[in-house]
Design a protein around this motif. Structure first.
Motif, PDB file in Angstrom:
ATOM      1  N   LEU A 281       0.818  -1.212   0.000  1.00 19.52           N
ATOM      2  CA  LEU A 281       0.000   0.000   0.000  1.00 19.52           C
ATOM      3  C   LEU A 281       0.853   1.264   0.000  1.00 19.52           C
ATOM      4  N   GLY A 282       2.163   1.072  -0.001  1.00 16.57           N
ATOM      5  CA  GLY A 282       3.091   2.191   0.104  1.00 16.57           C
ATOM      6  C   GLY A 282       3.710   2.206   1.486  1.00 16.57           C
ATOM      7  N   GLY A 283       4.647   1.267   1.705  1.00 13.02           N
ATOM      8  CA  GLY A 283       5.277   1.123   3.010  1.00 13.02           C
ATOM      9  C   GLY A 283       4.503   0.250   3.972  1.00 13.02           C
ATOM     10  N   ARG A 284       3.240   0.052   3.696  1.00 17.44           N
ATOM     11  CA  ARG A 284       2.379  -0.808   4.520  1.00 17.44           C
ATOM     12  C   ARG A 284       2.017  -2.023   3.667  1.00 17.44           C
ATOM     13  N   LYS A 285       2.499  -3.184   4.071  1.00 18.84           N
ATOM     14  CA  LYS A 285       2.378  -4.362   3.220  1.00 18.84           C
ATOM     15  C   LYS A 285       1.354  -5.351   3.773  1.00 18.84           C
ATOM     16  N   LEU A 286       0.546  -5.876   2.846  1.00 21.12           N
ATOM     17  CA  LEU A 286      -0.390  -6.944   3.165  1.00 21.12           C
ATOM     18  C   LEU A 286       0.143  -8.251   2.612  1.00 21.12           C
ATOM     19  N   LEU A 287      -0.055  -9.331   3.354  1.00 25.87           N
ATOM     20  CA  LEU A 287       0.219 -10.679   2.868  1.00 25.87           C
ATOM     21  C   LEU A 287      -1.126 -11.355   2.640  1.00 25.87           C
ATOM     22  N   ILE A 288      -1.255 -12.023   1.488  1.00 24.30           N
ATOM     23  CA  ILE A 288      -2.549 -12.568   1.064  1.00 24.30           C
ATOM     24  C   ILE A 288      -2.344 -13.979   0.546  1.00 24.30           C
ATOM     25  N   TRP A 289      -3.227 -14.896   0.934  1.00 25.58           N
ATOM     26  CA  TRP A 289      -3.168 -16.260   0.422  1.00 25.58           C
ATOM     27  C   TRP A 289      -4.566 -16.869   0.436  1.00 25.58           C
ATOM     28  N   GLY A 290      -4.702 -18.022  -0.188  1.00 24.61           N
ATOM     29  CA  GLY A 290      -6.003 -18.663  -0.269  1.00 24.61           C
ATOM     30  C   GLY A 290      -6.398 -19.341   1.032  1.00 24.61           C
ATOM     31  N   SER A 291      -7.721 -19.283   1.327  1.00 29.11           N
ATOM     32  CA  SER A 291      -8.230 -19.875   2.558  1.00 29.11           C
ATOM     33  C   SER A 291      -9.597 -20.509   2.321  1.00 29.11           C
ATOM     34  N   PRO A 292      -9.684 -21.469   1.391  1.00 29.17           N
ATOM     35  CA  PRO A 292     -10.983 -22.071   1.067  1.00 29.17           C
ATOM     36  C   PRO A 292     -11.481 -23.014   2.159  1.00 29.17           C
ATOM     37  N   GLY A 293     -12.747 -23.362   2.064  1.00 28.28           N
ATOM     38  CA  GLY A 293     -13.389 -24.266   3.012  1.00 28.28           C
ATOM     39  C   GLY A 293     -14.811 -23.833   3.271  1.00 28.28           C
ATOM     40  N   HIS A 294     -14.982 -22.593   3.703  1.00 21.13           N
ATOM     41  CA  HIS A 294     -16.325 -22.005   3.784  1.00 21.13           C
ATOM     42  C   HIS A 294     -16.930 -22.010   2.379  1.00 21.13           C
ATOM     43  N   VAL A 295     -16.144 -21.560   1.414  1.00 20.66           N
ATOM     44  CA  VAL A 295     -16.443 -21.663  -0.014  1.00 20.66           C
ATOM     45  C   VAL A 295     -15.147 -22.058  -0.710  1.00 20.66           C
ATOM     46  N   GLU A 296     -15.215 -22.269  -2.009  1.00 21.24           N
ATOM     47  CA  GLU A 296     -14.013 -22.667  -2.739  1.00 21.24           C
ATOM     48  C   GLU A 296     -13.007 -21.525  -2.863  1.00 21.24           C
TER      49      GLU A 296
END
Length: 319
Positions: free
Chosen positions: A179-194
């Protein structure tokens, strides 16, 4: 032109230039401190007499905002998370009500963005709209932003969702979004839905688990996938500091009793924020579940392949 006169003209021109906005430090003194309210808006006995705002706005800290939908507008009462960085802001989830004329999420978000920009010496900041998964209570208000300038919006197919983050190996791959010095880490987390994502904010160290884990009915459509997703969360928690775990809803009391599915009034509800210990206890509890049913772990309700069950007292799978 005399050198002294030229120097004066250049100095005056430089002074006339607008000051660049300060760069905010999102990497020191972590986790960034913040607060949750002791009580959220939670509906009322008479919805016609409800006087709460359509959206509750809570500044967790000066660069982090938590929004909650009013239960008088939709019983889902979705929580949404707005993170600001130096280069862009991101709104995770967009709530349950599509029409701006009925529920003004766009106006609320525009107001919050304008407030943040004014405080930080900016005219505007690009806004990214993303969501945890494809159920309508998490992206319905997306259309309110369709004509908003300087805005990027996640698409509504699997290919668009994973492509939005540049993922090529869903769900295992973990990507970074800056986001500009503020970083998000994102990955898949299926189970509730695909198709679902987990989001980790490195600044507040908040882990957002969407609908796959929250204080209420964790409806699990694909049990094996959900267990794999929980295992990924455990591995992540082993290597990353987590200040809070948050989900999209609250559907239970502080004392553990459930609120009937679809209720529009939730007095004495549990807080939205959770911790890693709850995740670990739930994962260990879930390892013992071998058949469909509704199980209370002591922290949350795991609804293994019982998506349409609304109350435990009429559920044949109670253990």
């Amino acid at each position: 032109m005399k050198p002294l006169l030229l120097l004066c003209l250049l100095s005056a021109a430089y002074a006339a230039q607008p000051a660049l906005p300060r760069r905010i430090d999102f990497t020191s003194n972590l986790p960034a401190k913040g607060t949750f309210p002791e009580k959220w808006i939670h509906g009322s006995k008479s919805l016609l007499d409800n006087h709460d705002p359509p959206v509750q706005v809570h500044w967790f800290n000066e660069h982090t905002v938590v929004l909650r939908e009013n239960k008088a507008y939709n019983y889902e009462a979705a929580f949404m998370y707005l993170y600001f960085g130096n280069d862009r802001a991101i709104l995770l989830d967009q709530g349950s009500t599509a029409l701006r004329s009925e529920w003004p999420l766009r106006d609320v978000v525009d107001g919050v963005v304008a407030q943040w920009c004014k405080r930080n010496g900016r005219k505007d900041i690009p806004l990214v709209l993303a969501f945890s998964h494809l159920h309508g209570d998490h992206w319905a208000a997306q259309n309110q932003f369709a004509d908003r300038p300087n805005t990027r919006i996640m698409g509504l197919t699997h290919e668009e969702m994973v492509g939005f983050w540049g993922m090529t190996k869903y769900p295992e791959e973990r990507v970074e979004f800056d986001l500009g010095g503020r970083k998000l880490l994102i990955w898949g987390s299926p189970g509730h839905v695909e198709d679902e994502f987990a989001y980790y904010d490195s600044y507040t160290q908040i882990l957002f688990t969407g609908d796959m884990f929250y204080r209420g009915y964790c409806y699990i459509t694909f049990w094996d996938h959900w267990m794999e997703s929980m295992a990924r969360l455990m591995r992540f928690a082993d290597t990353h500091p987590i200040a809070y775990v948050v989900g999209c809803h609250v559907e239970m009391k502080k004392t553990g009793e459930f609120f009937t599915y679809g209720t529009t009034y939730q007095p004495d509800e549990a807080p939205v924020q959770m911790d890693v210990a709850m995740l670990r206890r739930t994962y260990e509890f879930a390892k013992k579940i071998k058949k469909p049913g509704v199980y209370f772990t002591g922290d949350v309700y795991l609804c293994n392949q019982t998506r349409m069950t609304s109350t435990l007292d009429v559920n044949p799978y109670v253990y």
